[in-house]
Motif scaffolding. Structure first.
Motif, PDB file in Angstrom:
ATOM      1  N   MET A 293     114.647  -6.182 -26.089  1.00  0.00           N
ATOM      2  CA  MET A 293     115.584  -5.232 -25.491  1.00  0.00           C
ATOM      3  C   MET A 293     116.651  -4.819 -26.491  1.00  0.00           C
ATOM      4  SD  MET A 293     116.112  -6.982 -21.741  1.00  0.00           S
ATOM      5  CE  MET A 293     117.470  -5.888 -21.351  1.00  0.00           C
ATOM      6  N   ASN A 294     117.103  -3.590 -26.343  1.00  0.00           N
ATOM      7  CA  ASN A 294     118.093  -3.023 -27.250  1.00  0.00           C
ATOM      8  C   ASN A 294     119.444  -3.720 -27.073  1.00  0.00           C
ATOM      9  OD1 ASN A 294     119.684  -1.442 -28.826  1.00  0.00           O
ATOM     10  ND2 ASN A 294     119.385   0.447 -27.679  1.00  0.00           N
ATOM     11  N   PRO A 295     120.005  -4.330 -28.120  1.00  0.00           N
ATOM     12  CA  PRO A 295     121.257  -5.071 -27.959  1.00  0.00           C
ATOM     13  C   PRO A 295     122.503  -4.208 -28.041  1.00  0.00           C
ATOM     14  CG  PRO A 295     120.471  -5.310 -30.204  1.00  0.00           C
ATOM     15  CD  PRO A 295     119.446  -4.476 -29.482  1.00  0.00           C
ATOM     16  N   SER A 296     122.371  -2.936 -28.359  1.00  0.00           N
ATOM     17  CA  SER A 296     123.548  -2.099 -28.554  1.00  0.00           C
ATOM     18  C   SER A 296     123.401  -0.766 -27.845  1.00  0.00           C
ATOM     19  CB  SER A 296     123.773  -1.860 -30.052  1.00  0.00           C
ATOM     20  OG  SER A 296     122.653  -1.215 -30.626  1.00  0.00           O
ATOM     21  N   LEU A 297     124.525  -0.053 -27.734  1.00  0.00           N
ATOM     22  CA  LEU A 297     124.523   1.257 -27.103  1.00  0.00           C
ATOM     23  C   LEU A 297     123.826   2.268 -28.011  1.00  0.00           C
ATOM     24  CD1 LEU A 297     128.198   1.364 -25.765  1.00  0.00           C
ATOM     25  CD2 LEU A 297     126.127   0.811 -24.498  1.00  0.00           C
ATOM     26  N   PRO A 298     123.202   3.303 -27.431  1.00  0.00           N
ATOM     27  CA  PRO A 298     123.037   3.505 -25.994  1.00  0.00           C
ATOM     28  C   PRO A 298     121.912   2.650 -25.417  1.00  0.00           C
ATOM     29  CG  PRO A 298     121.949   5.263 -27.173  1.00  0.00           C
ATOM     30  CD  PRO A 298     122.624   4.419 -28.216  1.00  0.00           C
ATOM     31  N   PHE A 299     122.065   2.256 -24.162  1.00  0.00           N
ATOM     32  CA  PHE A 299     121.030   1.501 -23.484  1.00  0.00           C
ATOM     33  C   PHE A 299     119.955   2.457 -22.953  1.00  0.00           C
ATOM     34  CE2 PHE A 299     124.519  -1.638 -22.935  1.00  0.00           C
ATOM     35  CZ  PHE A 299     123.887  -2.725 -23.524  1.00  0.00           C
ATOM     36  N   GLY A 300     118.702   2.043 -23.110  1.00  0.00           N
ATOM     37  CA  GLY A 300     117.592   2.850 -22.626  1.00  0.00           C
ATOM     38  C   GLY A 300     117.385   2.683 -21.134  1.00  0.00           C
ATOM     39  N   LEU A 301     117.242   3.798 -20.444  1.00  0.00           N
ATOM     40  CA  LEU A 301     117.041   3.788 -18.991  1.00  0.00           C
ATOM     41  C   LEU A 301     115.581   4.032 -18.650  1.00  0.00           C
ATOM     42  CD1 LEU A 301     120.009   5.990 -17.670  1.00  0.00           C
ATOM     43  CD2 LEU A 301     120.005   3.551 -18.238  1.00  0.00           C
ATOM     44  N   GLY A 302     115.099   3.291 -17.654  1.00  0.00           N
ATOM     45  CA  GLY A 302     113.798   3.549 -17.067  1.00  0.00           C
ATOM     46  C   GLY A 302     113.981   3.849 -15.597  1.00  0.00           C
ATOM     47  N   ILE A 303     113.681   5.063 -15.186  1.00  0.00           N
ATOM     48  CA  ILE A 303     113.848   5.466 -13.789  1.00  0.00           C
ATOM     49  C   ILE A 303     112.583   5.155 -13.007  1.00  0.00           C
ATOM     50  CG2 ILE A 303     114.008   7.472 -12.253  1.00  0.00           C
ATOM     51  CD1 ILE A 303     116.064   8.668 -14.072  1.00  0.00           C
ATOM     52  N   VAL A 304     112.747   4.495 -11.884  1.00  0.00           N
ATOM     53  CA  VAL A 304     111.647   4.235 -10.962  1.00  0.00           C
ATOM     54  C   VAL A 304     111.883   5.093  -9.724  1.00  0.00           C
ATOM     55  CG1 VAL A 304     110.357   2.504  -9.669  1.00  0.00           C
ATOM     56  CG2 VAL A 304     111.509   1.869 -11.800  1.00  0.00           C
ATOM     57  N   GLY A 305     111.040   6.097  -9.529  1.00  0.00           N
ATOM     58  CA  GLY A 305     111.195   7.017  -8.406  1.00  0.00           C
ATOM     59  C   GLY A 305     111.801   8.326  -8.872  1.00  0.00           C
ATOM     60  N   THR A 306     111.000   9.387  -8.903  1.00  0.00           N
ATOM     61  CA  THR A 306     111.454  10.673  -9.435  1.00  0.00           C
ATOM     62  C   THR A 306     111.587  11.720  -8.332  1.00  0.00           C
ATOM     63  OG1 THR A 306     109.162  11.219 -10.038  1.00  0.00           O
ATOM     64  CG2 THR A 306     110.561  10.254 -11.747  1.00  0.00           C
ATOM     65  N   GLY A 307     112.110  11.308  -7.187  1.00  0.00           N
ATOM     66  CA  GLY A 307     112.324  12.222  -6.070  1.00  0.00           C
ATOM     67  C   GLY A 307     113.579  13.060  -6.235  1.00  0.00           C
ATOM     68  N   ASN A 308     114.105  13.543  -5.114  1.00  0.00           N
ATOM     69  CA  ASN A 308     115.203  14.508  -5.112  1.00  0.00           C
ATOM     70  C   ASN A 308     116.399  14.097  -5.960  1.00  0.00           C
ATOM     71  OD1 ASN A 308     113.844  16.290  -3.506  1.00  0.00           O
ATOM     72  ND2 ASN A 308     115.353  16.325  -1.861  1.00  0.00           N
ATOM     73  N   ILE A 309     116.861  12.857  -5.792  1.00  0.00           N
ATOM     74  CA  ILE A 309     118.114  12.455  -6.429  1.00  0.00           C
ATOM     75  C   ILE A 309     117.943  12.169  -7.919  1.00  0.00           C
ATOM     76  CG2 ILE A 309     117.966   9.958  -6.081  1.00  0.00           C
ATOM     77  CD1 ILE A 309     120.909  10.095  -5.155  1.00  0.00           C
ATOM     78  N   ALA A 310     116.710  11.963  -8.367  1.00  0.00           N
ATOM     79  CA  ALA A 310     116.487  11.575  -9.753  1.00  0.00           C
ATOM     80  C   ALA A 310     116.945  12.642 -10.733  1.00  0.00           C
ATOM     81  CB  ALA A 310     115.002  11.258  -9.973  1.00  0.00           C
ATOM     82  N   ARG A 311     116.804  13.903 -10.381  1.00  0.00           N
ATOM     83  CA  ARG A 311     117.230  14.972 -11.297  1.00  0.00           C
ATOM     84  C   ARG A 311     118.736  14.921 -11.541  1.00  0.00           C
ATOM     85  NH1 ARG A 311     112.521  16.849  -9.342  1.00  0.00           N
ATOM     86  NH2 ARG A 311     111.199  17.955 -10.836  1.00  0.00           N
ATOM     87  N   GLY A 312     119.496  14.620 -10.505  1.00  0.00           N
ATOM     88  CA  GLY A 312     120.933  14.483 -10.692  1.00  0.00           C
ATOM     89  C   GLY A 312     121.272  13.355 -11.638  1.00  0.00           C
ATOM     90  N   TYR A 313     120.563  12.239 -11.524  1.00  0.00           N
ATOM     91  CA  TYR A 313     120.777  11.111 -12.436  1.00  0.00           C
ATOM     92  C   TYR A 313     120.406  11.492 -13.862  1.00  0.00           C
ATOM     93  CZ  TYR A 313     121.876   7.277  -9.193  1.00  0.00           C
ATOM     94  OH  TYR A 313     122.500   6.447  -8.305  1.00  0.00           O
ATOM     95  N   ALA A 314     119.253  12.131 -14.024  1.00  0.00           N
ATOM     96  CA  ALA A 314     118.781  12.443 -15.371  1.00  0.00           C
ATOM     97  C   ALA A 314     119.698  13.442 -16.063  1.00  0.00           C
ATOM     98  CB  ALA A 314     117.356  12.985 -15.304  1.00  0.00           C
ATOM     99  N   ARG A 315     120.104  14.485 -15.356  1.00  0.00           N
ATOM    100  CA  ARG A 315     120.995  15.481 -15.965  1.00  0.00           C
ATOM    101  C   ARG A 315     122.321  14.852 -16.358  1.00  0.00           C
ATOM    102  NH1 ARG A 315     118.788  19.018 -11.865  1.00  0.00           N
ATOM    103  NH2 ARG A 315     120.514  18.426 -10.485  1.00  0.00           N
ATOM    104  N   ASP A 316     122.864  14.018 -15.494  1.00  0.00           N
ATOM    105  CA  ASP A 316     124.155  13.417 -15.794  1.00  0.00           C
ATOM    106  C   ASP A 316     124.036  12.347 -16.878  1.00  0.00           C
ATOM    107  OD1 ASP A 316     126.985  13.182 -15.296  1.00  0.00           O
ATOM    108  OD2 ASP A 316     126.537  11.245 -14.389  1.00  0.00           O
ATOM    109  N   ALA A 317     122.929  11.610 -16.898  1.00  0.00           N
ATOM    110  CA  ALA A 317     122.748  10.571 -17.920  1.00  0.00           C
ATOM    111  C   ALA A 317     122.840  11.168 -19.318  1.00  0.00           C
ATOM    112  CB  ALA A 317     121.410   9.873 -17.727  1.00  0.00           C
ATOM    113  N   ALA A 318     122.381  12.394 -19.477  1.00  0.00           N
ATOM    114  CA  ALA A 318     122.396  13.036 -20.790  1.00  0.00           C
ATOM    115  C   ALA A 318     123.807  13.310 -21.295  1.00  0.00           C
ATOM    116  CB  ALA A 318     121.600  14.342 -20.734  1.00  0.00           C
TER     117      ALA A 318
END
Length: 365
Positions: free
Chosen positions: A1-26
């Motif tokens: 696992m990556n010990p430093s920032l940025p931390f890598g995200l793995g999204i489980v479930g790509t339904g309605n709310i996932a786009r909001g998470y992905a856009r904001d994560a960027a």
């Protein structure tokens, strides 16, 4: 696992709310989206292409990748427990959509598992990290309202089937569980743990029809009224509904009533919501937010704050402890509804999170 920032995200479930998470994560330097998975592979493939991530065929495949540091669990309510448990057992930090689990025992078991493994477990809603919500929290904590004794929460969220392509799971858990968590998280953030709850529920429109014409029956009351007594003294009146919606007034509003003044937060989710304060017997006037707000809801702010906390070695704010306490309140309300509104004690404890550093000045301004 990556010990430093940025931390890598793995999204489980790509339904309605996932786009909001992905856009904001960027927009957050602490995190980056690297991989996604979904039971619907086509949906996951489309989502991954939109957001520059790769697709994994299963949760096991996602967990096998060393560049995935934090699992973001955006599955349906009933899958939260299993996905979070498996991710923690695989040695991954987890940030889950609400609720943490569908009963208090499971929620606390997940929190204990994370602690045993030395991992972080965060949970939405982290809307208390918004500029409007931090402003409101600073006003409550500063004592400028006087002793707060009554809190009114209104969440008339409307008929989910009129806009969501798969509404049935929302009705399986009910309005209290799905949207009651927003005001409960805000109130416990500002004033601390709940001590007891009474609740009453009704099925106003049991039979529903999806947008494509399929009929289904709701699984939980679509109108719930709850009275929550906080350990610190205030009484919270909470109304949630999957029947009442627009044009009803006060959709998502939250009011704190103190001996000296009252405060109204115009919306529990939007970070640019209005905050108004009025002396007793007077009228509400807007107050300036602690800083220029994000417009709408920054869905990944809680994930980014948790990543920063991991890197800095401090507690994160959207804690599993608080999320499990909120589930205990939901459990108590359900038990109360089943017993004609009998008061139910809430035994779990939680520590309210501190204000964000950029909001602390409001305590003294």
């Amino acid at each position: 696992m990556n010990p430093s920032l940025p931390f890598g995200l793995g999204i489980v479930g790509t339904g309605n709310i996932a786009r909001g998470y992905a856009r904001d994560a960027a927009t957050h330097p602490e995190i980056r989206l690297v991989a996604v998975t979904d039971l619907d592979t086509d949906r996951a493939t489309t989502f991954a292409a939109e957001h520059g991530a790769r697709v994994e065929q299963s949760l096991d495949d996602l967990l096998a990748n060393d560049d995935v540091d934090i699992i973001v669990n955006l599955t349906v309510h009933h899958a939260h427990l299993e996905v979070t448990r498996r991710a923690l057992e695989a040695g991954r930090h987890v940030y889950s959509e609400k609720p943490l689990a569908l009963n208090g025992a499971d929620a606390h078991a997940l929190a204990d598992l994370a602690a045993e493994r030395g991992l972080r477990l965060g949970c939405s809603p982290s809307t208390f990290l918004g500029e409007a919500q931090q402003t409101a929290a600073a006003w409550v904590r500063s004592g400028r309202l006087g002793t707060v004794r009554a809190i009114y929460c209104e969440v008339p969220w409307g008929r989910i089937e009129t806009w969501h392509p798969a509404p049935a799971p929302f009705y399986d858990v009910g309005a209290l569980v799905d949207v009651g968590v927003y005001p409960l998280s805000l109130v416990t953030t500002m004033l601390g743990r709940a001590a007891s709850v009474r609740a009453w529920g009704w099925e106003l429109m049991p039979e529903r029809t999806t947008r494509d014409g399929a009929s289904f029956r709701i699984g939980q009351p679509d109108l719930v009224i709850a009275a929550i007594e906080l350990e610190a003294g205030p009484v919270v009146r909470l109304t949630t509904s999957f029947y009442v919606g627009e044009p009803a007034t006060g959709r998502g509003s939250l009011e704190f009533h103190g001996d000296e003044a009252s405060m109204a937060l115009g919306n529990q989710q939007n970070f640019d919501a209005s905050v108004k304060v009025g002396a007793y017997g007077g009228t509400y006037e807007p107050v300036e937010l602690v800083r220029p707000p994000f417009k709408g809801t920054a869905w990944a702010r809680g994930v980014a704050e948790m990543a920063g906390a991991i890197a800095e070695g401090r507690p994160h704010r959207a804690s599993a402890e608080q999320a499990a306490h909120v589930v205990d309140i939901l459990d108590g309300a359900t038990a109360s509804m089943a017993d004609s509104g009998r008061p139910v004690r809430i035994e779990s404890v939680m520590t309210p999170p501190p204000l964000m550093p950029w909001a602390e000045h409001a305590l003294w301004d």
